[in-house]
Design an enzyme around this catalytic site. Structure first.
Site, PDB file in Angstrom:
ATOM      1  N   ASP A 187       0.832  -1.204   0.000  1.00  0.00           N
ATOM      2  CA  ASP A 187       0.000   0.000   0.000  1.00  0.00           C
ATOM      3  C   ASP A 187       0.872   1.262   0.000  1.00  0.00           C
ATOM      4  OD1 ASP A 187      -2.371   1.342   0.000  1.00  0.00           O
ATOM      5  OD2 ASP A 187      -2.956   0.816   2.031  1.00  0.00           O
TER       6      ASP A 187
ATOM      7  N   HIS B 201       2.901   3.609  -8.785  1.00  0.00           N
ATOM      8  CA  HIS B 201       2.735   2.186  -9.118  1.00  0.00           C
ATOM      9  C   HIS B 201       3.987   1.653  -9.799  1.00  0.00           C
ATOM     10  CE1 HIS B 201      -1.296   2.506  -7.803  1.00  0.00           C
ATOM     11  NE2 HIS B 201      -1.753   3.186  -8.835  1.00  0.00           N
TER      12      HIS B 201
ATOM     13  N   LEU C 145      12.310 -19.669  -4.541  1.00  0.00           N
ATOM     14  CA  LEU C 145      11.164 -18.910  -4.031  1.00  0.00           C
ATOM     15  C   LEU C 145       9.965 -18.980  -4.973  1.00  0.00           C
ATOM     16  CD1 LEU C 145      10.441 -16.373  -1.903  1.00  0.00           C
ATOM     17  CD2 LEU C 145      10.664 -15.107  -4.020  1.00  0.00           C
TER      18      LEU C 145
HETATM   19  C1  V0D Z   1       0.946  -1.813  -8.826  1.00  0.00           C
HETATM   20  C2  V0D Z   1       2.677  -2.218  -6.272  1.00  0.00           C
HETATM   21  C3  V0D Z   1       4.275  -6.159 -10.558  1.00  0.00           C
HETATM   22  C4  V0D Z   1       1.209  -2.481  -6.332  1.00  0.00           C
HETATM   23  C5  V0D Z   1       3.475  -3.021  -7.258  1.00  0.00           C
HETATM   24  C6  V0D Z   1      -1.762  -6.024 -12.529  1.00  0.00           C
HETATM   25  C7  V0D Z   1       0.418  -1.792  -7.418  1.00  0.00           C
HETATM   26  C8  V0D Z   1       3.288  -2.540  -8.674  1.00  0.00           C
HETATM   27  C9  V0D Z   1       3.220  -6.878 -11.085  1.00  0.00           C
HETATM   28  C10 V0D Z   1       3.264  -8.207 -11.701  1.00  0.00           C
HETATM   29  C11 V0D Z   1       1.606  -3.981  -9.856  1.00  0.00           C
HETATM   30  C12 V0D Z   1       2.135  -9.011 -11.728  1.00  0.00           C
HETATM   31  C13 V0D Z   1       2.187 -10.276 -12.282  1.00  0.00           C
HETATM   32  C14 V0D Z   1       3.352 -10.737 -12.805  1.00  0.00           C
HETATM   33  C15 V0D Z   1       4.488  -9.975 -12.779  1.00  0.00           C
HETATM   34  C16 V0D Z   1       4.436  -8.699 -12.237  1.00  0.00           C
HETATM   35  C17 V0D Z   1       2.103  -6.074 -10.864  1.00  0.00           C
HETATM   36  C18 V0D Z   1      -0.086  -5.366 -10.848  1.00  0.00           C
HETATM   37  C19 V0D Z   1       0.275  -4.215 -10.190  1.00  0.00           C
HETATM   38  C20 V0D Z   1      -1.526  -5.596 -11.169  1.00  0.00           C
HETATM   39  F1  V0D Z   1       3.421 -11.986 -13.329  1.00  0.00           F
HETATM   40  N1  V0D Z   1       3.856  -5.010 -10.049  1.00  0.00           N
HETATM   41  N2  V0D Z   1       2.518  -4.948 -10.228  1.00  0.00           N
HETATM   42  N3  V0D Z   1       0.817  -6.299 -11.172  1.00  0.00           N
HETATM   43  N4  V0D Z   1       1.956  -2.810  -9.172  1.00  0.00           N
END
Ligand code: V0D
Length: 264
Positions: A38, A55, A149
Site C-alpha cells: 500500500d 505504481h 522462491l
Molecule cells: C501496482 C505495487 C508487478 C502495487 C506493485 C496487474 C500496485 C506494482 C506486477 C506483476 C503492480 C504481476 C504479475 C506478474 C508480474 C508482475 C504487478 C499489478 C500491479 C496488477 F506476473 N507489479 N505490479 N501487477 N503494481
C-alpha cells in the site's frame, strides 16, 4: 549542560545489510511472507507526480524485495498487486497498472529465472485484459520447474470470493456423491483455496499505515504474525524487510519452538 539534553539516544549498532542478512539466516526464517503493498499513490502525491508513477516505482520494489526474500531462504512470497476493488479506480490508472506485469516480466524475468524463482498467480484470471493474462501465463510456463522462491502475485484477488468459490467446488462434489459432508474439515477447505500449494503465511506485512486486511487471505492468515509499517511501498527497502523479519524472529523466539508447528 544543554548538550546533555539534546544528545540523541545512542544509535543502534550500525550493521551492514550483509551482516543483518547473515544474522537473520541464523534464526527461523518465515517460510511464507505475504505483503499488502500500500501507499504507491501517496508516494507519488508527496512528490507531485501522477499516481501511476507510484505504481511504477512500487513495481521496482517488488523486484528488490523478491531478491532479498529469496536470498534469505523464504519459500513463498505473496504480493497483493490488484484487488477486485481496484477496478473502481480511474480507467487510465487501471490500464496503466494492467501493463505492469508485462513491463516487470520484460525487465526482470531473466533474473528471476537465474534466481530459480517460480512465478505463480492467484485471483480471477479470466477478467484481466488478454495481454496481462498472456504475460503472466508465459512467465508461469517458463518458471514452472523452478525450485526456489515461489513469487505469488495476487491479481484481481478477493478473499471472500476465493472462499465462496471453494465452497462451490466442495458442494458440487457432495452433490455428485464423490464427497460426504462429514469429510468437510479445515484441511479440505484449505485444499480448495487458491493457495492450496502454499503453506499459510507466517508473516503479513502491510505498508503505508493502514491497519486492516482489506479482504486479503482471510482464511490463511488465522495464525499469522502481522507487521504494520508507515513506510510507503515504494520506499520499502531491504532494511525494512529485515526489520519485519527480525521482529518476527524475536516473537518466534519468545513463543519458543512450538510456534512453527502450531501454524501449519
Ligand atoms: C501496482 C505495487 C508487478 C502495487 C506493485 C496487474 C500496485 C506494482 C506486477 C506483476 C503492480 C504481476 C504479475 C506478474 C508480474 C508482475 C504487478 C499489478 C500491479 C496488477 F506476473 N507489479 N505490479 N501487477 N503494481
Amino acid at each position: 549542560m544543554l548538550h546533555k539534553l539534546i544528545r540523541r539516544k545512542p544509535e543502534r549498532q550500525k550493521q551492514t545489510l550483509e551482516e543483518r542478512i547473515s544474522h537473520s539466516k541464523n534464526e527461523h526464517i518465515p517460510s511464507h511472507i505475504a505483503i499488502i503493498m500500500d501507499g504507491n499513490g501517496r508516494w507519488a502525491k508527496k512528490r507531485a507526480l501522477p499516481r501511476v508513477a507510484g505504481h511504477h516505482e512500487g513495481m521496482k520494489t517488488v523486484r528488490k524485495i523478491t531478491r532479498l526474500a529469496n536470498d534469505l531462504g523464504v519459500r513463498a512470497l505473496t504480493v497483493y498487486a490488484f484487488s477486485t476493488e481496484n477496478w473502481k479506480r480511474p480507467k487510465l490508472e487501471v490500464d496503466f497498472i494492467m501493463r505492469l506485469p508485462e513491463e516487470f516480466l520484460g525487465k526482470y524475468l531473466p533474473e528471476l529465472i537465474e534466481q530459480n524463482v517460480k512465478v505463480v498467480m492467484m485471483g480471477e484470471n479470466e477478467t484481466l485484459p488478454k495481454h496481462t493474462q498472456e504475460a503472466v501465463r508465459k512467465a508461469m510456463e517458463q518458471t514452472k520447474e523452478n525450485t526456489g522462491l515461489v513469487l505469488n502475485f495476487a491479481l484481481n484477488y478477493g478473499s471472500r470470493a476465493e472462499i465462496a468459490q471453494a465452497m462451490q467446488k466442495i458442494s458440487q462434489q457432495i452433490q455428485l456423491g464423490t464427497l460426504d459432508y462429514t469429510e468437510v474439515n479445515e484441511d479440505l477447505i484449505s485444499q480448495h483455496l487458491m493457495t492450496c500449494d502454499l503453506p499459510d503465511p507466517d508473516l503479513l506485512i502491510r505498508t503505508s499505515g493502514e491497519v486492516r486486511l482489506s479482504n486479503f487471505m482471510l482464511w490463511q492468515l488465522a495464525y499469522t504474525e502481522f507487521w504494520f509499517t508507515d513506510t510507503l511501498w515504494p520506499d520499502f527497502d531491504e532494511d525494512c524487510l529485515l526489520d519485519a523479519v527480525e521482529s518476527y524472529q524475536k516473537r518466534n523466539r519468545r513463543y519458543g519452538g512450538l510456534k512453527g508447528e502450531e501454524t501449519n
